[in-house]
Design an enzyme around this catalytic site. Structure first.
Site, PDB file in Angstrom:
ATOM      1  N   SER A 151       0.791  -1.228   0.000  1.00  0.00           N
ATOM      2  CA  SER A 151       0.000   0.000   0.000  1.00  0.00           C
ATOM      3  C   SER A 151       0.822   1.276   0.000  1.00  0.00           C
ATOM      4  O   SER A 151       0.341   2.327  -0.431  1.00  0.00           O
ATOM      5  CB  SER A 151      -0.948   0.008   1.215  1.00  0.00           C
ATOM      6  OG  SER A 151      -0.211  -0.006   2.434  1.00  0.00           O
ATOM      7  N   ARG A 152       2.077   1.216   0.491  1.00  0.00           N
ATOM      8  CA  ARG A 152       2.873   2.449   0.613  1.00  0.00           C
ATOM      9  C   ARG A 152       4.340   2.177   0.324  1.00  0.00           C
ATOM     10  O   ARG A 152       4.772   1.033   0.239  1.00  0.00           O
ATOM     11  CB  ARG A 152       2.742   3.017   2.031  1.00  0.00           C
ATOM     12  CG  ARG A 152       1.353   3.477   2.415  1.00  0.00           C
ATOM     13  CD  ARG A 152       1.323   4.009   3.839  1.00  0.00           C
ATOM     14  NE  ARG A 152       1.682   2.983   4.812  1.00  0.00           N
ATOM     15  CZ  ARG A 152       1.885   3.216   6.107  1.00  0.00           C
ATOM     16  NH1 ARG A 152       1.800   4.442   6.578  1.00  0.00           N
ATOM     17  NH2 ARG A 152       2.181   2.231   6.928  1.00  0.00           N
ATOM     18  N   SER A 212      16.992  -6.123   3.903  1.00  0.00           N
ATOM     19  CA  SER A 212      17.498  -4.846   4.399  1.00  0.00           C
ATOM     20  C   SER A 212      18.999  -4.901   4.587  1.00  0.00           C
ATOM     21  O   SER A 212      19.582  -5.971   4.810  1.00  0.00           O
ATOM     22  CB  SER A 212      16.835  -4.504   5.736  1.00  0.00           C
ATOM     23  OG  SER A 212      17.424  -3.378   6.340  1.00  0.00           O
ATOM     24  N   TYR A 264      15.003  -6.711  14.216  1.00  0.00           N
ATOM     25  CA  TYR A 264      14.832  -6.493  12.779  1.00  0.00           C
ATOM     26  C   TYR A 264      15.966  -7.145  11.986  1.00  0.00           C
ATOM     27  O   TYR A 264      15.733  -7.788  10.956  1.00  0.00           O
ATOM     28  CB  TYR A 264      14.783  -4.989  12.514  1.00  0.00           C
ATOM     29  CG  TYR A 264      14.398  -4.583  11.121  1.00  0.00           C
ATOM     30  CD1 TYR A 264      13.107  -4.785  10.643  1.00  0.00           C
ATOM     31  CD2 TYR A 264      15.321  -3.957  10.284  1.00  0.00           C
ATOM     32  CE1 TYR A 264      12.742  -4.385   9.365  1.00  0.00           C
ATOM     33  CE2 TYR A 264      14.967  -3.547   9.007  1.00  0.00           C
ATOM     34  CZ  TYR A 264      13.682  -3.764   8.548  1.00  0.00           C
ATOM     35  OH  TYR A 264      13.329  -3.371   7.279  1.00  0.00           O
ATOM     36  N   ALA A 302      17.764  -9.709  12.929  1.00  0.00           N
ATOM     37  CA  ALA A 302      17.584 -11.161  13.021  1.00  0.00           C
ATOM     38  C   ALA A 302      16.530 -11.630  12.029  1.00  0.00           C
ATOM     39  O   ALA A 302      16.699 -12.650  11.342  1.00  0.00           O
ATOM     40  CB  ALA A 302      17.189 -11.560  14.434  1.00  0.00           C
ATOM     41  N   ALA A 303      15.432 -10.881  11.910  1.00  0.00           N
ATOM     42  CA  ALA A 303      14.354 -11.261  11.001  1.00  0.00           C
ATOM     43  C   ALA A 303      14.802 -11.188   9.547  1.00  0.00           C
ATOM     44  O   ALA A 303      14.611 -12.126   8.761  1.00  0.00           O
ATOM     45  CB  ALA A 303      13.138 -10.367  11.226  1.00  0.00           C
ATOM     46  N   LYS A 304      15.429 -10.082   9.169  1.00  0.00           N
ATOM     47  CA  LYS A 304      15.862  -9.917   7.784  1.00  0.00           C
ATOM     48  C   LYS A 304      17.014 -10.863   7.447  1.00  0.00           C
ATOM     49  O   LYS A 304      17.095 -11.395   6.333  1.00  0.00           O
ATOM     50  CB  LYS A 304      16.267  -8.464   7.534  1.00  0.00           C
ATOM     51  CG  LYS A 304      15.105  -7.482   7.610  1.00  0.00           C
ATOM     52  CD  LYS A 304      14.019  -7.774   6.590  1.00  0.00           C
ATOM     53  CE  LYS A 304      12.968  -6.684   6.533  1.00  0.00           C
ATOM     54  NZ  LYS A 304      11.907  -6.956   5.530  1.00  0.00           N
ATOM     55  N   ILE A 317      16.401   4.399   2.303  1.00  0.00           N
ATOM     56  CA  ILE A 317      15.455   4.742   1.249  1.00  0.00           C
ATOM     57  C   ILE A 317      14.436   5.730   1.818  1.00  0.00           C
ATOM     58  O   ILE A 317      14.002   5.598   2.958  1.00  0.00           O
ATOM     59  CB  ILE A 317      14.730   3.489   0.724  1.00  0.00           C
ATOM     60  CG1 ILE A 317      15.738   2.407   0.297  1.00  0.00           C
ATOM     61  CG2 ILE A 317      13.802   3.866  -0.436  1.00  0.00           C
ATOM     62  CD1 ILE A 317      16.636   2.785  -0.854  1.00  0.00           C
TER      63      ILE A 317
END
Length: 242
Positions: free
Chosen positions: A10-11, A140, A153, A155-157, A186
Site C-alpha cells: 500500500s505504501r 534490508s 529487525y 535477526a528477522a531480515k 530509502i
C-alpha cells in the site's frame, strides 16, 4: 492472466513495486494490513500505469488470515496465474536489546520472518505445479551487516536472507528463482525520522535512495530474462555496505 502479489503493497517501496510490475504487464494483487485507503490509492496508480489489479487485506503474520484470504483467492481464480511473489511486508520496532520487550521481539520476527513463511509456503505450491515462478524478498541492509538498536529487525531480515538461499536450492529445478533485494537508506515512512543530511555523508552516493530505485531491481529479478539468477541478494544502498 499472469499475476504478481506484493505484500505490504500500500505504501513506500511496496507501492513502487506494484507500479513497476504493472508497467511490466502484471495483474497486481496489493496486500495491506490496515490502511485500506492507501491500498486503494496504490490500485489507482496501478491502473494509471496501464494494468489492473485488486486489493487483498490480511495480516501476513496471521496463518489463518493468509490461508483464508489468499488461499481463497487462489482457489477462486484458476484463470489467474500467480507468477511473481514479492515479500515486502514488514515492521520494525527499534530499541537496544537490553531494553527490548518480549512483544517487540515477537512482533518483528512474526511479521517479517513468519509472514515470509506463511505466504511463500502457500504460493510456492502453485508455482511448483506450473513449473515457473519468481520470488523476491525485500530484506534490508540491517540483515546483511546488523544495525545497533535493531537486533530483532536484523535477526528477522537475516533469517529471510538465509531462507532465500535455501529455498532457491529447493525449487531451482522447477524454473523458480528466489532472490532478495536489500535496500539501504530509502526515502519512505520508515526513514522519515532520520536526518538525511546527517547520514548521507556515510553513503558513497551521497544521498538516500528512492522507492522507485528499489522497485527497478525487483522488476528486473521478476523478468524471464533473470532466470539464471537465484539465491542472490542484490543490495540497493548507494555503496554504503558491499
Amino acid at each position: 492472466m499472469k499475476c504478481a502479489l506484493v505484500t505490504g503493497g500500500s505504501r513506500g517501496i511496496g507501492r513502487a513495486v506494484c507500479i513497476r510490475l504493472a508497467q511490466q504487464g502484471y495483474y497486481v494483487l496489493i496486500n495491506y494490513k490496515g490502511n485500506e485507503e492507501a491500498a486503494a490509492a496504490t490500485l489507482a496508480a496501478v491502473q494509471e500505469a496501464g494494468s489492473a489489479g485488486e486489493v487483498l487485506g490480511f495480516d501476513v503474520a496471521n496463518k489463518e488470515q493468509v490461508e483464508t484470504v489468499l488461499g481463497g483467492w487462489i482457489e477462486r481464480n484458476e484463470d489467474k496465474i500467480l507468477e511473481v511473489l514479492v515479500n515486502n511486508a514488514g515492521i520494525k520496532d527499534d530499541v537496544l536489546l537490553m531494553w527490548m520487550k518480549d512483544e517487540q521481539w515477537n512482533n518483528v520476527l512474526n511479521t517479517n520472518l513468519g509472514g515470509f513463511f506463511f505466504v511463500t509456503r502457500l504460493v510456492v505450491n502453485s508455482m511448483l505445479r506450473r513449473r515457473y515462478g519468481r520470488i523476491i524478498n525485500v530484506v534490508s541492509l540491517s540483515g546483511l551487516k546488523g544495525m545497533p538498536g535493531q537486533t530483532n529487525y536484523s535477526a528477522a531480515k537475516g533469517g529471510i536472507i538465509a531462507a532465500t538461499k535455501a529455498l532457491a536450492q529447493e525449487v531451482g529445478k522447477r524454473n523458480i528463482t528466489v532472490n532478495a533485494v536489500a535496500p539501504g537508506f530509502i526515502k519512505t515512512d520508515m526513514t522519515a525520522e532520520i536526518d538525511e543530511n546527517q547520514f548521507k555523508a556515510l553513503i558513497p552516493a551521497n544521498r538516500f535512495g528512492t522507492p522507485e530505485e528499489v522497485a527497478h531491481a525487483v522488476g528486473f529479478l521478476a523478468t524471464p530474462e533473470a532466470s539464471y539468477i537465484t539465491g542472490h541478494v542484490l543490495s540497493v544502498n548507494g555503496g554504503l555496505y558491499t
